[in-house]
Design a protein around this motif. Structure first.
Motif, PDB file in Angstrom:
ATOM      1  N   UNK A  50       0.746  -1.228   0.066  1.00 27.96           N
ATOM      2  CA  UNK A  50       0.043  -0.090   0.173  1.00 27.96           C
ATOM      3  C   UNK A  50       0.779   1.146   0.098  1.00 27.96           C
ATOM      4  N   UNK A  51       1.846   1.152   0.690  1.00 26.54           N
ATOM      5  CA  UNK A  51       2.793   2.404   0.945  1.00 26.54           C
ATOM      6  C   UNK A  51       3.306   2.789  -0.521  1.00 26.54           C
ATOM      7  N   UNK A  52       3.779   1.527  -1.198  1.00 26.89           N
ATOM      8  CA  UNK A  52       4.473   1.846  -2.550  1.00 26.89           C
ATOM      9  C   UNK A  52       3.802   2.519  -3.325  1.00 26.89           C
ATOM     10  N   UNK A  53       2.233   2.116  -3.372  1.00 26.30           N
ATOM     11  CA  UNK A  53       1.386   2.549  -4.486  1.00 26.30           C
ATOM     12  C   UNK A  53       0.539   3.624  -4.206  1.00 26.30           C
ATOM     13  N   UNK A  54       0.442   3.963  -2.948  1.00 25.41           N
ATOM     14  CA  UNK A  54      -0.576   5.283  -2.575  1.00 25.41           C
ATOM     15  C   UNK A  54       0.393   6.282  -2.192  1.00 25.41           C
ATOM     16  N   UNK A  55       0.429   7.396  -2.950  1.00 28.52           N
ATOM     17  CA  UNK A  55       1.319   8.582  -3.095  1.00 28.52           C
ATOM     18  C   UNK A  55       0.652   9.455  -1.999  1.00 28.52           C
ATOM     19  N   UNK A  56      -0.350   9.375  -1.739  1.00 28.64           N
ATOM     20  CA  UNK A  56      -0.698  10.225  -0.540  1.00 28.64           C
ATOM     21  C   UNK A  56      -0.435   9.992   0.760  1.00 28.64           C
ATOM     22  N   UNK A  57       0.084   8.779   1.111  1.00 28.52           N
ATOM     23  CA  UNK A  57       0.704   8.393   2.432  1.00 28.52           C
ATOM     24  C   UNK A  57       2.151   8.588   2.428  1.00 28.52           C
ATOM     25  N   UNK A  58       2.443   9.386   3.616  1.00 29.28           N
ATOM     26  CA  UNK A  58       3.752   9.688   4.037  1.00 29.28           C
ATOM     27  C   UNK A  58       4.783   8.288   3.918  1.00 29.28           C
ATOM     28  N   UNK A  59       5.722   8.585   3.466  1.00 30.02           N
ATOM     29  CA  UNK A  59       7.026   7.459   3.283  1.00 30.02           C
ATOM     30  C   UNK A  59       7.360   7.209   4.810  1.00 30.02           C
ATOM     31  N   UNK A  60       7.716   8.264   5.395  1.00 32.07           N
ATOM     32  CA  UNK A  60       8.380   7.796   6.763  1.00 32.07           C
ATOM     33  C   UNK A  60       7.382   7.447   7.694  1.00 32.07           C
ATOM     34  N   UNK A  61       6.042   7.854   7.471  1.00 31.88           N
ATOM     35  CA  UNK A  61       5.183   7.328   8.559  1.00 31.88           C
ATOM     36  C   UNK A  61       4.820   5.652   8.400  1.00 31.88           C
ATOM     37  N   UNK A  62       4.820   5.599   7.204  1.00 33.80           N
ATOM     38  CA  UNK A  62       4.573   3.866   6.671  1.00 33.80           C
ATOM     39  C   UNK A  62       5.920   3.421   7.040  1.00 33.80           C
ATOM     40  N   UNK A  63       6.985   3.622   6.923  1.00 31.28           N
ATOM     41  CA  UNK A  63       8.008   3.059   7.331  1.00 31.28           C
ATOM     42  C   UNK A  63       8.017   2.653   8.838  1.00 31.28           C
ATOM     43  N   UNK A  64       7.663   3.907   9.621  1.00 33.01           N
ATOM     44  CA  UNK A  64       7.780   3.631  11.027  1.00 33.01           C
ATOM     45  C   UNK A  64       6.585   2.541  11.523  1.00 33.01           C
TER      46      UNK A  64
END
Length: 232
Positions: A50-64
């Motif tokens: 989801x994190x790789x495809x949804x550009x509206x999600x913040x990358x750092x928050x997803x990695x956390x």
């Protein structure tokens, strides 16, 4: 920046992070993962996709979020290496389904396994009679371990020279310097018997990495690889 390039960069970054995480987790195969580790892996994979495809999600928050999901089983695995009781609580213990050719119905009910499912697993191992099985148990990774009765096993070299005609059950009785009470009970021995065996061999309990015993009373011991320090 083009959306295609951003998706590609995010995917590569997440792929690198997942590769680093899997290296930390070790070399367990999928069949060796506990149920909790399996669910965690699915969840982390779902978050990563989801994190790789949804550009509206913040990358750092997803990695956390991924790191948090990863850190719990990682910490659990470290504690499990140090504590046998914690390992049994988290991963469970093997459940005996067949003993000396007799099916233990209560054990099947406990694990919610039907008799048809048990027989199917036996047939996959070319075993068509439950009465041919000396010992069968469901391991913590969901695999069924089966030991055939002596007369149903293929002939071995030692069978021609010191065949006893009697099958023995083997259980771990000491792991990481801690006595496995359940293993002793299954073999019919007491903790006092085990301590006496160690005393006769002049081996301190805390020096034992793994000890296995069988129903005949034979005890084999593997010591810690000592470097001059006591195991923690």
């Amino acid at each position: 920046m083009s959306e295609y390039i951003e998706v590609a960069l995010r995917s590569l970054f997440i792929l690198a992070a997942l590769f680093f995480i899997t290296k930390l987790l070790g070399k367990k195969q999928l069949s060796q993962l506990s149920f909790f580790e399996y669910i965690t892996g699915i969840t982390v994979g779902s978050i990563a996709g989801t994190l790789s495809m949804d550009l509206e999600l913040k990358l750092l928050e997803g990695l956390m979020s991924i790191l948090l999901w990863f850190s719990v089983p990682f910490v659990f695995s470290l504690i499990s290496l140090k504590s046998m009781k914690f390992r049994h609580f988290i991963e469970g213990t093997p459940t005996i389904f067949i003993e000396n050719g007799n099916i233990l119905e209560d054990a099947l009910k406990k694990e919610k396994i039907s008799i048809d499912e048990l027989l199917e697993q036996l047939r996959k191992r070319n075993i068509f009679r439950a009465s041919d099985v000396q010992y069968a148990s469901l391991d913590t990774n969901g695999e069924l371990s089966v030991l055939l009765k002596k007369e149903k096993q293929p002939l071995l070299y030692e069978d021609f020279f010191h065949y006893t005609g009697k099958m023995i059950q083997i259980q771990p009785v000491i792991t990481d310097g801690e006595i496995d009470i359940q293993g002793l009970r299954q073999l019919g021995f007491s903790e006092e018997w085990l301590r006496l065996q160690l005393k006769q061999r002049k081996v301190p309990l805390e020096n034992v990495f793994l000890a296995q015993a069988d129903t005949s009373g034979q005890l084999t011991i593997d010591l810690f690889d000592w470097t001059g320090e006591q195991p923690s």
